[in-house]
Design a protein around this motif. Structure first.
Motif, PDB file in Angstrom:
ATOM      1  N   HIS A 156       0.779  -1.602  -0.070  1.00 19.12           N
ATOM      2  CA  HIS A 156       0.002   0.340  -0.198  1.00 19.12           C
ATOM      3  C   HIS A 156       0.310   1.576   0.066  1.00 19.12           C
ATOM      4  CE1 HIS A 156      -3.249  -2.163   0.309  1.00 19.12           C
ATOM      5  NE2 HIS A 156      -3.238  -2.845   1.342  1.00 19.12           N
ATOM      6  N   VAL A 157       2.536   1.190   0.063  1.00 14.84           N
ATOM      7  CA  VAL A 157       2.696   2.625   0.353  1.00 14.84           C
ATOM      8  C   VAL A 157       4.213   1.966  -0.502  1.00 14.84           C
ATOM      9  CG1 VAL A 157       4.075   3.684   2.042  1.00 14.84           C
ATOM     10  CG2 VAL A 157       2.725   2.601   2.918  1.00 14.84           C
ATOM     11  N   GLY A 158       4.364   0.959  -0.924  1.00 10.34           N
ATOM     12  CA  GLY A 158       5.441   1.139  -2.523  1.00 10.34           C
ATOM     13  C   GLY A 158       6.590   1.304  -1.615  1.00 10.34           C
ATOM     14  N   ALA A 159       6.824   0.656   0.144  1.00  8.51           N
ATOM     15  CA  ALA A 159       7.590   0.387   0.884  1.00  8.51           C
ATOM     16  C   ALA A 159       8.408  -0.615  -0.227  1.00  8.51           C
ATOM     17  CB  ALA A 159       8.218   0.208   2.067  1.00  8.51           C
ATOM     18  N   ARG A 160       9.895  -0.863   0.471  1.00  9.20           N
ATOM     19  CA  ARG A 160      11.149  -2.178  -0.425  1.00  9.20           C
ATOM     20  C   ARG A 160      11.150  -2.377   1.227  1.00  9.20           C
ATOM     21  NH1 ARG A 160      16.786  -1.418  -1.495  1.00  9.20           N
ATOM     22  NH2 ARG A 160      16.081   0.774  -1.494  1.00  9.20           N
ATOM     23  N   VAL A 161      10.808  -3.713   1.496  1.00  7.02           N
ATOM     24  CA  VAL A 161      12.103  -4.435   2.132  1.00  7.02           C
ATOM     25  C   VAL A 161      13.268  -4.410   2.323  1.00  7.02           C
ATOM     26  CG1 VAL A 161      11.591  -7.151   3.171  1.00  7.02           C
ATOM     27  CG2 VAL A 161       9.417  -5.451   2.928  1.00  7.02           C
ATOM     28  N   GLU A 169      15.219  -6.111   4.980  1.00  9.36           N
ATOM     29  CA  GLU A 169      15.591  -7.178   5.863  1.00  9.36           C
ATOM     30  C   GLU A 169      14.193  -7.469   6.285  1.00  9.36           C
ATOM     31  OE1 GLU A 169      17.657  -6.399  10.468  1.00  9.36           O
ATOM     32  OE2 GLU A 169      18.577  -5.064   8.288  1.00  9.36           O
ATOM     33  N   SER A 170      14.384  -8.880   6.529  1.00  5.85           N
ATOM     34  CA  SER A 170      13.134  -9.059   7.609  1.00  5.85           C
ATOM     35  C   SER A 170      13.361 -10.264   8.308  1.00  5.85           C
ATOM     36  CB  SER A 170      11.779  -9.793   6.345  1.00  5.85           C
ATOM     37  OG  SER A 170      10.997 -10.121   7.197  1.00  5.85           O
ATOM     38  N   SER A 171      12.915 -11.127   9.245  1.00  3.17           N
ATOM     39  CA  SER A 171      13.407 -11.705  10.467  1.00  3.17           C
ATOM     40  C   SER A 171      11.682 -11.806  11.629  1.00  3.17           C
ATOM     41  CB  SER A 171      14.367 -11.630  11.718  1.00  3.17           C
ATOM     42  OG  SER A 171      13.905 -10.721  12.486  1.00  3.17           O
ATOM     43  N   PRO A 172      11.266 -13.247  11.976  1.00  2.00           N
ATOM     44  CA  PRO A 172      10.470 -13.175  12.562  1.00  2.00           C
ATOM     45  C   PRO A 172       9.894 -12.102  13.386  1.00  2.00           C
ATOM     46  CG  PRO A 172      11.427 -15.376  12.270  1.00  2.00           C
ATOM     47  CD  PRO A 172      13.078 -14.566  11.536  1.00  2.00           C
ATOM     48  N   THR A 173      11.204 -11.437  13.749  1.00  2.00           N
ATOM     49  CA  THR A 173      10.358  -9.968  14.879  1.00  2.00           C
ATOM     50  C   THR A 173      10.939  -9.213  14.463  1.00  2.00           C
ATOM     51  OG1 THR A 173      12.720 -10.402  16.314  1.00  2.00           O
ATOM     52  CG2 THR A 173      11.156 -12.527  17.292  1.00  2.00           C
ATOM     53  N   PHE A 174      11.568  -8.108  13.578  1.00  2.00           N
ATOM     54  CA  PHE A 174      11.989  -7.000  12.964  1.00  2.00           C
ATOM     55  C   PHE A 174      11.965  -7.624  12.112  1.00  2.00           C
ATOM     56  CE2 PHE A 174      15.142  -3.965  11.479  1.00  2.00           C
ATOM     57  CZ  PHE A 174      13.991  -2.798  12.287  1.00  2.00           C
ATOM     58  N   ALA A 175      11.492  -6.100  10.933  1.00  2.00           N
ATOM     59  CA  ALA A 175      11.708  -5.806   9.315  1.00  2.00           C
ATOM     60  C   ALA A 175      12.044  -5.260   9.413  1.00  2.00           C
ATOM     61  CB  ALA A 175      10.635  -6.072   8.705  1.00  2.00           C
ATOM     62  N   MET A 176      12.693  -4.335   8.586  1.00  2.00           N
ATOM     63  CA  MET A 176      12.966  -3.317   7.835  1.00  2.00           C
ATOM     64  C   MET A 176      12.791  -2.799   6.393  1.00  2.00           C
ATOM     65  SD  MET A 176      16.488  -0.380   7.803  1.00  2.00           S
ATOM     66  CE  MET A 176      17.333  -1.276   9.945  1.00  2.00           C
ATOM     67  N   LEU A 177      11.840  -1.396   6.383  1.00  2.00           N
ATOM     68  CA  LEU A 177      11.947  -1.211   5.147  1.00  2.00           C
ATOM     69  C   LEU A 177      11.894   0.383   4.879  1.00  2.00           C
ATOM     70  CD1 LEU A 177       9.783  -2.442   6.912  1.00  2.00           C
ATOM     71  CD2 LEU A 177       7.976  -2.095   4.540  1.00  2.00           C
ATOM     72  N   ALA A 178      12.332   0.784   3.680  1.00  2.00           N
ATOM     73  CA  ALA A 178      12.856   1.785   3.233  1.00  2.00           C
ATOM     74  C   ALA A 178      11.283   2.699   2.299  1.00  2.00           C
ATOM     75  CB  ALA A 178      13.743   2.020   1.425  1.00  2.00           C
ATOM     76  N   LEU A 179      11.254   3.861   2.822  1.00  2.00           N
ATOM     77  CA  LEU A 179      10.724   4.264   2.102  1.00  2.00           C
ATOM     78  C   LEU A 179      10.813   6.168   1.542  1.00  2.00           C
ATOM     79  CD1 LEU A 179       8.324   4.974   5.265  1.00  2.00           C
ATOM     80  CD2 LEU A 179       7.740   3.352   3.931  1.00  2.00           C
ATOM     81  N   GLY A 180      10.689   5.009   0.253  1.00  2.00           N
ATOM     82  CA  GLY A 180      11.566   6.277   0.131  1.00  2.00           C
ATOM     83  C   GLY A 180      13.199   6.638  -0.916  1.00  2.00           C
ATOM     84  N   ASP A 181      14.017   7.553  -0.262  1.00  3.74           N
ATOM     85  CA  ASP A 181      15.599   7.542  -0.480  1.00  3.74           C
ATOM     86  C   ASP A 181      16.612   7.275   0.374  1.00  3.74           C
ATOM     87  OD1 ASP A 181      14.945   7.669  -2.901  1.00  3.74           O
ATOM     88  OD2 ASP A 181      15.247   9.836  -3.323  1.00  3.74           O
ATOM     89  N   SER A 182      15.865   7.993   1.800  1.00  2.37           N
ATOM     90  CA  SER A 182      16.238   7.618   2.912  1.00  2.37           C
ATOM     91  C   SER A 182      16.105   7.584   4.810  1.00  2.37           C
ATOM     92  CB  SER A 182      17.619   9.083   3.229  1.00  2.37           C
ATOM     93  OG  SER A 182      15.871  10.307   3.522  1.00  2.37           O
ATOM     94  N   ALA A 183      14.570   7.741   4.218  1.00  2.00           N
ATOM     95  CA  ALA A 183      13.207   7.310   5.661  1.00  2.00           C
ATOM     96  C   ALA A 183      13.251   6.045   5.453  1.00  2.00           C
ATOM     97  CB  ALA A 183      11.531   8.182   4.770  1.00  2.00           C
ATOM     98  N   ARG A 184      14.072   4.993   6.949  1.00  2.00           N
ATOM     99  CA  ARG A 184      13.601   3.533   7.127  1.00  2.00           C
ATOM    100  C   ARG A 184      12.302   3.450   7.596  1.00  2.00           C
ATOM    101  NH1 ARG A 184      16.078   3.970   3.664  1.00  2.00           N
ATOM    102  NH2 ARG A 184      18.240   3.235   2.436  1.00  2.00           N
TER     103      ARG A 184
END
Length: 124
Positions: free
Chosen positions: A25-30, A32-47
């Motif tokens: 829905h936001v177009g975020a790029r994943v 990294e991902s694990s069962p307890t944490f995921a990090m996504l890129a929102l645009g060029d620099s926001a995480r």
């Protein structure tokens, strides 16, 4: 020393489910991902970090809805288009499009109740 935040973390029930929501829905790029944490890129620099509320240390003391992620749009039409797309996809809408003192906006929520404000700023 000037500290600049580089990562916003939301505490969620199921990081994989939340990551899928933000990807779709936001177009975020994943990133990294694990069962307890995921990090996504929102645009060029926001995480955006999505951390399981069940494993975060120290344990979070509140749930979703206390803050907002805000997404500026280039005009009112873009706000309306995103509202229509999210509504059709079943994303819960907490506030339909409306003109407020800062601009034209609507608010939706993610699977954990975190508020997502979409807006077009309109000045004096």
């Amino acid at each position: 020393m000037n500290l600049s935040p580089s990562l916003q973390i939301l505490f969620v029930d199921q990081p994989a489910r939340s990551a899928a929501f933000y990807r779709e829905h936001v177009g975020a790029r994943v990133l990294e991902s694990s069962p307890t944490f995921a990090m996504l890129a929102l645009g060029d620099s926001a995480r955006l970090g999505l951390w399981s509320r069940h494993t975060a240390e120290p344990a979070p003391t509140s749930g979703g809805g206390g803050t907002e992620l805000a997404f500026a749009q280039p005009d009112r039409g873009a706000v309306d288009q995103l509202h229509a797309r999210w509504t059709a996809a079943g994303v819960p809408v907490a506030q339909a499009p409306v003109a407020l003192d800062f601009g034209y906006t609507f608010v939706a929520t993610d699977p954990d109740g975190h508020r997502l404000r979409v807006f077009h700023p309109e000045g004096d």
